[in-house]
Write an enzyme that holds these catalytic residues in place. Structure first.
Site, PDB file in Angstrom:
ATOM      1  N   CYS A 113     -20.975 -10.553  19.367  1.00 51.56           N
ATOM      2  CA  CYS A 113     -20.722 -11.357  18.350  1.00 51.56           C
ATOM      3  C   CYS A 113     -19.758 -12.510  18.275  1.00 51.56           C
ATOM      4  CB  CYS A 113     -20.958 -10.545  17.039  1.00 51.56           C
ATOM      5  SG  CYS A 113     -22.246  -9.151  16.865  1.00 51.56           S
ATOM      6  N   HIS A 250     -18.405 -15.059  11.615  1.00 52.90           N
ATOM      7  CA  HIS A 250     -19.547 -14.061  11.956  1.00 52.90           C
ATOM      8  C   HIS A 250     -20.405 -13.566  10.737  1.00 52.90           C
ATOM      9  CE1 HIS A 250     -22.088 -11.520  13.955  1.00 52.90           C
ATOM     10  NE2 HIS A 250     -21.420 -10.499  13.636  1.00 52.90           N
ATOM     11  N   ASN A 280     -27.209  -9.983  10.354  1.00 56.18           N
ATOM     12  CA  ASN A 280     -26.521 -10.166  11.453  1.00 56.18           C
ATOM     13  C   ASN A 280     -27.389 -10.470  12.787  1.00 56.18           C
ATOM     14  OD1 ASN A 280     -24.899 -10.040  13.659  1.00 56.18           O
ATOM     15  ND2 ASN A 280     -24.114  -7.914  12.952  1.00 56.18           N
TER      16      ASN A 280
HETATM   17  N1  ACO Z   1     -29.441   2.587   2.048  1.00 56.90           N
HETATM   18  C1  ACO Z   1     -29.171   3.558   1.364  1.00 56.90           C
HETATM   19  N2  ACO Z   1     -28.056   4.360   1.589  1.00 56.90           N
HETATM   20  C2  ACO Z   1     -27.606   4.033   2.787  1.00 56.90           C
HETATM   21  C3  ACO Z   1     -27.853   2.819   3.859  1.00 56.90           C
HETATM   22  C4  ACO Z   1     -29.088   2.447   3.222  1.00 56.90           C
HETATM   23  N3  ACO Z   1     -29.415   1.404   4.236  1.00 56.90           N
HETATM   24  N4  ACO Z   1     -27.174   3.214   5.068  1.00 56.90           N
HETATM   25  C5  ACO Z   1     -26.127   4.047   4.624  1.00 56.90           C
HETATM   26  N5  ACO Z   1     -26.346   4.491   3.413  1.00 56.90           N
HETATM   27  C6  ACO Z   1     -25.780   5.571   2.911  1.00 56.90           C
HETATM   28  C7  ACO Z   1     -24.935   6.560   3.837  1.00 56.90           C
HETATM   29  O1  ACO Z   1     -25.770   7.782   4.524  1.00 56.90           O
HETATM   30  C8  ACO Z   1     -24.056   7.433   3.130  1.00 56.90           C
HETATM   31  O2  ACO Z   1     -24.462   8.160   2.407  1.00 56.90           O
HETATM   32  P1  ACO Z   1     -23.643   9.777   2.060  1.00 56.90           P
HETATM   33  O3  ACO Z   1     -22.545   9.256   1.354  1.00 56.90           O
HETATM   34  O4  ACO Z   1     -24.740  10.334   1.276  1.00 56.90           O
HETATM   35  O5  ACO Z   1     -23.262  10.198   3.311  1.00 56.90           O
HETATM   36  C9  ACO Z   1     -23.500   6.015   1.931  1.00 56.90           C
HETATM   37  O6  ACO Z   1     -24.765   5.210   2.156  1.00 56.90           O
HETATM   38  C10 ACO Z   1     -22.301   5.477   2.401  1.00 56.90           C
HETATM   39  O7  ACO Z   1     -22.346   5.261   3.827  1.00 56.90           O
HETATM   40  P2  ACO Z   1     -21.185   4.275   4.444  1.00 56.90           P
HETATM   41  O8  ACO Z   1     -21.425   4.272   6.046  1.00 56.90           O
HETATM   42  O9  ACO Z   1     -19.806   4.859   4.234  1.00 56.90           O
HETATM   43  O10 ACO Z   1     -21.384   2.780   4.050  1.00 56.90           O
HETATM   44  P3  ACO Z   1     -20.695   1.832   3.961  1.00 56.90           P
HETATM   45  O11 ACO Z   1     -20.017   1.260   2.696  1.00 56.90           O
HETATM   46  O12 ACO Z   1     -19.418   1.611   5.252  1.00 56.90           O
HETATM   47  O13 ACO Z   1     -21.673   0.556   4.607  1.00 56.90           O
HETATM   48  C11 ACO Z   1     -22.406  -0.500   6.683  1.00 56.90           C
HETATM   49  C12 ACO Z   1     -22.452   0.959   5.837  1.00 56.90           C
HETATM   50  C13 ACO Z   1     -23.339  -1.588   5.915  1.00 56.90           C
HETATM   51  C14 ACO Z   1     -23.145  -0.117   7.974  1.00 56.90           C
HETATM   52  C15 ACO Z   1     -21.099  -1.097   6.773  1.00 56.90           C
HETATM   53  O14 ACO Z   1     -20.026   0.271   7.180  1.00 56.90           O
HETATM   54  C16 ACO Z   1     -21.039  -2.014   7.783  1.00 56.90           C
HETATM   55  O15 ACO Z   1     -21.299  -3.423   7.656  1.00 56.90           O
HETATM   56  N6  ACO Z   1     -20.139  -2.057   8.881  1.00 56.90           N
HETATM   57  C17 ACO Z   1     -20.118  -3.002   9.899  1.00 56.90           C
HETATM   58  C18 ACO Z   1     -21.011  -3.304  10.501  1.00 56.90           C
HETATM   59  C19 ACO Z   1     -21.017  -4.401  11.707  1.00 56.90           C
HETATM   60  O16 ACO Z   1     -20.280  -5.552  11.138  1.00 56.90           O
HETATM   61  N7  ACO Z   1     -21.382  -4.297  12.699  1.00 56.90           N
HETATM   62  C20 ACO Z   1     -21.065  -5.604  13.580  1.00 56.90           C
HETATM   63  C21 ACO Z   1     -21.362  -5.603  15.003  1.00 56.90           C
HETATM   64  S1  ACO Z   1     -23.235  -5.315  15.212  1.00 56.90           S
HETATM   65  C22 ACO Z   1     -23.165  -6.090  16.767  1.00 56.90           C
HETATM   66  O17 ACO Z   1     -22.275  -6.453  17.335  1.00 56.90           O
HETATM   67  C23 ACO Z   1     -24.614  -6.334  17.364  1.00 56.90           C
END
Ligand code: ACO
Length: 323
Positions: A113, A250, A280
């Site tokens: 990215c 990004h 994204n």
């Molecule tokens: N819907 C409902 N619940 C969900 C979902 C969803 N889509 N996804 C995860 N959850 C749940 C999890 O299972 C977890 O449940 P639990 O507490 O029962 O275990 C809870 O939500 C919290 O999960 P977290 O992983 O702590 O959630 P977080 O707030 O971190 O959000 C996310 C997750 C959106 C993936 C976030 O971490 C994020 O955006 N990270 C960065 C991603 C990124 O920027 N990637 C970039 C590179 S990608 C590339 O290069 C191609």
């Protein structure tokens, strides 16, 4: 001193849309959760027979038209993707052929990215060295083809798009400063030939070629990487935030952007976002947003802007441009 400047930019997104209601129909999620935790409402998805090069060609044609350059005047085409049509030929070569850029060298590169900022840095070097006058920088990804649609933590984030920019030699100010960094890490992976039971096990689908990431660790890294890289290009240029009219980050997650801009000490009115509409789209996020910001009149000649990204690798980078 020869400078390098963006003279034309273009973006393309496929027609098909997966909205949050559709995501609710395929995984255990909700519109409310996706909006609150990510900011994404819709993603555009390529058709089964629409590939990275098809989107790259469309974005490149728009960028070329906006630059006023003929395809034969291009000296080099560089294309960033993590979802190429082929391992060989490079997608850049497919774009070269389709455009009729008969005088251009072409190659692909991968900085996930962060690749648009990386591409501007490469283009600037070739131009400053006097090797080339006109370089086409293209970013294109069909992330939907590498998405694990059984994994609710990743599938709600990604969409497909392509963005391109013509960078040309000039005596005016253009790409003023860039800053790139990397920290080899397996926080975001999609495997090619390498086999790994451990990686398969991390995936809901058990398919190694789909994207997996350590979401929380990536969020923490991204906030610091984007803020630090932006401050670094500001420092190098001797400018301050008051001189900057717009920041295009990004677009991975609204919470990442929000925390990063707080750390930079700026407010959201200086930030251009397309996250809600496209999610994204890998390296395409920044050039697609740039193209829309220009079309909407948010960037005018003489404006100073910062582009900043982070991604798989891990990689990060920022560029300070005068438009
Ligand atoms: N819907 C409902 N619940 C969900 C979902 C969803 N889509 N996804 C995860 N959850 C749940 C999890 O299972 C977890 O449940 P639990 O507490 O029962 O275990 C809870 O939500 C919290 O999960 P977290 O992983 O702590 O959630 P977080 O707030 O971190 O959000 C996310 C997750 C959106 C993936 C976030 O971490 C994020 O955006 N990270 C960065 C991603 C990124 O920027 N990637 C970039 C590179 S990608 C590339 O290069 C191609």
């Amino acid at each position: 001193m020869i400078n390098a400047k963006i003279t034309g930019v273009g973006g393309y997104v496929p027609e098909k849309v997966y909205d949050n209601a559709y995501m609710e129909s395929i995984v255990d999620t909700s519109d409310e959760w996706i909006i609150r935790r990510t900011g994404v409402k819709e993603r555009h998805i390529s058709d089964d027979n629409e590939y990275t090069s098809d989107m790259a060609i469309k974005a490149s044609q728009i960028a070329l038209e906006n630059s006023g350059l003929k395809a034969e005047e291009l000296d080099l085409i560089i294309l960033a993707t993590v979802t190429p049509d082929y391992f060989t030929p490079a997608c850049a070569c497919l774009v070269q052929k389709a455009l009729g850029a008969v005088n251009a060298a072409a190659f692909d590169y991968n900085a996930a990215c962060s690749a648009f900022v990386t591409g501007l840095t490469i283009a600037k070097q070739f131009i400053a060295a006097g090797t080339y006058k006109n370089v086409l920088v293209v970013c294109a990804d069909t992330l939907s083809k590498a998405t694990d649609y059984a994994d609710r933590a990743t599938c709600v984030l990604f969409g497909d798009a392509a963005g391109a920019a013509v960078v040309s030699a000039t005596e005016e100010n253009g790409i003023m400063e860039t800053e790139l960094g990397s920290d080899g890490d397996l926080a975001i992976t999609a495997l090619a030939y390498r086999n790994s039971d451990e990686e398969n096990e991390k995936r809901v689908s058990k398919r190694k070629e789909t994207i997996w990431m350590a979401g929380q660790a990536v969020m923490k890294f991204a906030v610091k990487a984007m803020a630090d890289a932006s401050l670094r290009v500001l420092e190098k240029s001797g400018l301050s935030w008051d001189d900057i009219t717009l920041v295009i980050p990004h677009q991975a997650n609204y919470r990442i952007v929000d925390s990063a801009i707080k750390r930079m000490g700026i407010t959201e009115d200086k930030v251009f976002l397309t996250l809600e509409k496209y999610g994204n789209t890998s390296a395409s996020c920044i050039p697609v947003a740039l193209s829309e910001a220009v079309a909407e009149g948010r960037i005018k000649k003489g404006d100073k802007i910062i582009l900043v990204g982070f991604g798989g690798g891990l990689t990060w980078g920022a560029a300070l441009l005068e438009w």
